[in-house]
Design a protein around this motif. Structure first.
Motif, short mmCIF file in Angstrom:
data_model
loop_
_atom_site.label_atom_id
_atom_site.label_comp_id
_atom_site.label_asym_id
_atom_site.label_seq_id
_atom_site.Cartn_x
_atom_site.Cartn_y
_atom_site.Cartn_z
N VAL A 205 -16.86 61.49 -13.23
CA VAL A 205 -17.88 62.47 -13.47
C VAL A 205 -18.27 62.99 -12.26
O VAL A 205 -18.49 64.60 -12.09
CB VAL A 205 -18.86 62.10 -14.45
CG1 VAL A 205 -20.00 63.22 -14.66
CG2 VAL A 205 -18.27 61.50 -15.83
N ARG A 206 -18.86 62.24 -11.44
CA ARG A 206 -19.51 62.86 -10.20
C ARG A 206 -18.30 63.63 -9.31
O ARG A 206 -18.81 64.71 -8.94
CB ARG A 206 -20.03 61.57 -9.48
CG ARG A 206 -20.97 62.06 -8.38
CD ARG A 206 -21.36 60.76 -7.59
NE ARG A 206 -20.28 60.20 -6.63
CZ ARG A 206 -19.67 59.14 -6.97
NH1 ARG A 206 -19.99 58.55 -8.25
NH2 ARG A 206 -18.68 58.51 -6.22
N ILE A 207 -17.30 63.40 -9.24
CA ILE A 207 -16.50 63.90 -8.29
C ILE A 207 -16.01 65.22 -8.89
O ILE A 207 -15.72 66.15 -8.36
CB ILE A 207 -15.48 62.94 -7.79
CG1 ILE A 207 -15.89 62.02 -6.97
CG2 ILE A 207 -14.22 63.91 -6.98
CD1 ILE A 207 -14.91 61.02 -6.22
N SER A 208 -15.51 65.14 -10.06
CA SER A 208 -15.14 66.40 -10.91
C SER A 208 -16.21 67.23 -11.13
O SER A 208 -15.95 68.63 -10.81
CB SER A 208 -14.76 66.05 -12.50
OG SER A 208 -13.75 65.16 -12.46
N THR A 209 -17.43 66.96 -11.02
CA THR A 209 -18.35 68.11 -10.78
C THR A 209 -18.47 68.87 -9.54
O THR A 209 -18.76 69.86 -9.59
CB THR A 209 -19.78 67.23 -11.40
OG1 THR A 209 -19.95 66.62 -12.52
CG2 THR A 209 -21.05 68.35 -11.23
#
Length: 411
Positions: A205-209
């Motif tokens: 989630v963090r890196i996709s954001t």
């Protein structure tokens, strides 16, 4: 896969032979007194290992644990000594249980190694193999290096804890592309509902954001939220609020990308209700809302968050983090730049060697027209954390001299 491993094994024998001839991997023996000095210096941490390397010249790798060998390899890479680095990394990855079951001082437990030890050993072995491959690539041996990195990816296949250890170590070294790949695989093949799978998905989630893949980030965030809700509550309500805010923030971005401004504002309001002090919400949405013709809405969102942060910072004036967050919010939204500079300076006064706070100060100086001071502080960040590519990109951006240029992703 068996043929691939066999071929790699044959190539590695030849590679080890070449290292031995060149004097890199062959210098393994030291006397007992020298070894005791190394172990004592190694206990001091990074500087101790530097002293040990300089004082002894030759290290008995068989007496070192995985962590020591990896750090020695890192030091050799920093010196540009590819051969020695490859030798250290190679010895480290070969200490995984499939190669070496006995731990120094625990030989009697050989048949009953704890599962946590095994997982950590596999994860560190994968890291060492990846680093060996990366060093080979950097030294001009791209074909073998890439294959070793690929083998590192598959090494902890059936061990979720080992893969989590591997990806966390990759992130510590700012190897974001490699870490993202491990998160994707762990998210796909990990046991549903397990802690390790949950951690992998949260990282995804963090890196996709950060990569602006908001649809994927929103979908995975929702799954993370629902899949282990019982565990999230046990860890504290704040974690539930954080993930909920992340979910709504990414949904707001999805709507904005599709031109659904009204739905975007609704999701942004939900994210703000859940986490009213989450400055990333305003940093992300304010510029985009302004470009979408919603400047008044962007101003209202920014002002609410800025005023709340300013109030809390006044209540806790010695919190460097609060000063930094307030400055970062203002400077990234291109508002209240004088106040941003003052709070950034105060944060660095309270935590003088914190690279993130110095980076905020550099950005505030850059936006206020103090380019030379900004570049000086950007260089400090690179010196304090030379592995992090973000600081190098920030320095390059400031040296070009355009404050309106987009700030690079921190991931």
């Amino acid at each position: 896969m068996e043929r691939e491993l066999e071929t790699l094994g044959q190539q590695r024998l030849q590679h080890d032979h070449e290292l031995t001839i060149s004097g890199g991997a062959g210098r393994l023996g030291v006397d007992a007194e020298a070894q005791r000095r190394f172990q004592a210096l190694g206990a001091l941490g990074e500087d101790g290992l530097d002293l040990a390397q300089a004082g002894l010249g030759a290290i008995d790798r068989s007496k070192c644990d995985q962590d020591q060998l990896i750090r020695l390899g890192d030091r050799a890479v920093a010196r540009g000594d590819w051969v020695t680095a490859i030798g250290h990394y190679d010895a480290a990855w070969k200490k995984w249980p499939g190669h070496e079951k006995k731990r120094p001082g625990h030989e009697e437990d050989d048949e009953h190694l704890p599962e946590t030890y095994l997982s950590e050993a596999y994860g560190m072995a994968a890291l060492a193999l990846y680093l060996e491959g990366k060093t080979l690539v950097n030294s001009g041996q791209a074909e073998l290096g890439n294959r070793l990195q690929e083998l590192a990816h598959w090494l902890p296949l059936a061990d979720e804890s080992a893969r989590r250890k591997f990806l966390e170590k990759l992130e510590e070294r700012h190897q974001q592309d490699a870490a993202y790949r491990e998160m994707e695989l762990l998210s796909k093949i990990g046991e549903p509902g397990s802690l390790q799978t949950w951690v992998g998905r949260l990282g995804l989630v963090r890196i996709s954001t950060a990569r602006k893949n908001y649809r994927l980030a929103a979908d995975v965030a929702e799954r993370v939220l629902l899949e282990r809700m019982h565990w999230i509550f046990l860890q504290g309500f704040s974690r539930y609020l954080f993930i909920s805010s992340l979910w709504h923030r990414n949904l707001a971005q999805v709507h904005l990308q599709a031109g659904r401004v009204k739905e975007c504002i609704q999701e942004a309001e939900r994210a703000e209700v859940v986490a009213p002090a989450d400055v990333d919400l305003a940093i992300t949405l304010c510029p985009q809302l302004s470009r979408a013709g919603q400047a008044a809405e962007a101003d209202r969102l920014y002002r609410r968050m800025f005023d709340l942060r300013k109030k809390v910072s006044a209540e806790y004036p010695r919190s460097a983090e609060l000063h930094n967050d307030l400055a970062w919010l203002a400077v990234r939204c291109h508002r209240d730049l004088d106040e941003a500079l003052a709070h950034a300076r105060r944060a660095v006064e309270l935590a003088a060697e914190h690279p993130e706070f110095i980076d905020t100060l550099a950005e505030a100086q850059f936006q206020n027209g103090n380019r030379s001071e900004a570049i000086e502080n950007a260089r400090r960040c690179v010196r304090l954390d030379p592995r992090r590519e973000y600081y190098k990109k920030q320095l390059a951006r400031m040296e070009k001299g355009d404050p309106s240029a987009e700030v690079p992703s921190a991931e």
